[in-house]
Write a protein that holds these residues in place. Structure first.
Motif, PDB file in Angstrom:
ATOM      1  N   PHE A 154     -19.218 -18.583   7.575  1.00  0.00           N
ATOM      2  CA  PHE A 154     -18.764 -17.661   8.619  1.00  0.00           C
ATOM      3  C   PHE A 154     -19.731 -16.482   8.678  1.00  0.00           C
ATOM      4  O   PHE A 154     -19.668 -15.590   7.838  1.00  0.00           O
ATOM      5  N   GLU A 155     -20.600 -16.460   9.661  1.00  0.00           N
ATOM      6  CA  GLU A 155     -21.574 -15.374   9.713  1.00  0.00           C
ATOM      7  C   GLU A 155     -20.926 -14.045  10.058  1.00  0.00           C
ATOM      8  O   GLU A 155     -21.457 -12.987   9.728  1.00  0.00           O
ATOM      9  N   ASN A 156     -19.766 -14.068  10.713  1.00  0.00           N
ATOM     10  CA  ASN A 156     -19.100 -12.818  11.074  1.00  0.00           C
ATOM     11  C   ASN A 156     -18.074 -12.382  10.029  1.00  0.00           C
ATOM     12  O   ASN A 156     -17.383 -11.393  10.202  1.00  0.00           O
ATOM     13  N   ASN A 157     -17.971 -13.143   8.935  1.00  0.00           N
ATOM     14  CA  ASN A 157     -16.965 -12.803   7.923  1.00  0.00           C
ATOM     15  C   ASN A 157     -17.395 -13.362   6.573  1.00  0.00           C
ATOM     16  O   ASN A 157     -16.786 -14.274   6.025  1.00  0.00           O
ATOM     17  N   LEU A 158     -18.476 -12.803   6.026  1.00  0.00           N
ATOM     18  CA  LEU A 158     -19.080 -13.372   4.824  1.00  0.00           C
ATOM     19  C   LEU A 158     -18.140 -13.379   3.629  1.00  0.00           C
ATOM     20  O   LEU A 158     -18.296 -14.179   2.721  1.00  0.00           O
TER      21      LEU A 158
END
Length: 280
Positions: free
Chosen positions: A222-226
């Motif tokens: 998840f690039e928006n929620n590492l």
């Protein structure tokens, strides 16, 4: 959870650059002593490496970043043989790309544990700890603060100094731990090593390597929620410079950057922390 690598630096200098003094274990707090360590870091990532090691930019010029203040504490329960320690973290998370901006401010996983003195080995000390990670948030706003799962960790540590470098001007720390989040995963192997060296009367250089290898059936990135990525590997390197105002008060600052990544964001940033010791 993937702690967006501000690092395990809290409590880093429990014993400081110690000599072989009369202290039973200078890396533990003894009766009448306590330690607190305020810490803040800034982390950011706009690239990640997939499971094959390929470097890939976040979509649409995406950037994940956070500020992470936290407070570490340690004090004795049964003298130097058993210490109670913990960490209270706060996250200011943000993900921004060409289309949207997501922001979330929330507490992270509260850490509470016991650290045990096991044995003195000449100039080094063998310790072990058991730690609980208790979510103090609800994942109802992106980017999330963590897995929202109870975690437990067992860790062994070896702390000391090297005579060939000098009696009181250096210290090393090596740690290895297994962390598990209930009810099913991830299972994480965590390895940490540091070396500190005093090169002037009050100046200390501190180098670190921090490694996390996390295994999970959930392999999605998840690039928006590492902080939700659960199947990954990373190694972070950091260099810090500290100034010791007194033997009981020091301030440190440094830079960090990931040097190995697998299915994880390539993190970089800076950190500041202080070490404050109290004695009756």
């Amino acid at each position: 959870m993937r702690e967006l690598k501000q690092f395990l630096i809290l409590g880093l200098l429990w014993g400081g650059l110690v000599s072989q003094s009369s202290a039973q274990n200078p890396w533990q707090q003894d009766r009448g002593e306590a330690l607190i360590s305020p810490f803040v870091s800034r982390y950011q990532a706009d690239f990640y490496r997939d499971k094959s090691g390929n470097k890939i930019p976040f979509e649409q010029d995406g950037l994940f970043q956070n500020y992470n203040p936290r407070l570490y504490f340690s004090f004795p329960i049964k003298g130097y043989k058993i210490n109670l320690f913990g960490t209270v973290p706060l996250f200011f998370n943000q993900y921004k790309d060409a289309n949207e901006t997501q922001k979330n401010t929330d507490l992270g996983d509260l850490e509470l544990g016991l650290r045990f003195h096991l044995k003195q080995l000449e100039r080094s000390y063998l310790l072990a700890s058991v730690t609980a990670f208790i979510p103090a948030y609800q994942n109802n706003n992106l980017p999330y603060a963590g897995f929202d799962r109870l975690g437990m960790e067992a860790r062994v540590m070896l702390y000391g100094n090297a005579a060939w470098i000098g009696d009181t001007n250096n210290f090393h720390k090596v740690e290895a731990g297994l962390r598990y989040f209930f009810p099913d995963d991830p299972l994480q192997l965590r390895v940490y090593a540091s070396e500190g060296y005093r090169f002037a009367k009050k100046l200390v250089a501190l180098g670190e390597l921090d490694c996390i290898f996390s295994n999970s059936t959930n392999a999605e990135f998840f690039e928006n929620n590492l902080q939700l990525v659960s199947d990954f590997g990373m190694v972070k390197a950091a260099i810090n410079l500290g100034y010791e105002f007194t033997p009981d008060f020091a301030i440190y600052g440094g830079l960090f950057h990931d040097i190995y990544n697998k299915n994880s964001g390539i993190g970089r940033g800076f950190q500041f922390f202080s070490v404050i010791k109290f004695k009756k």
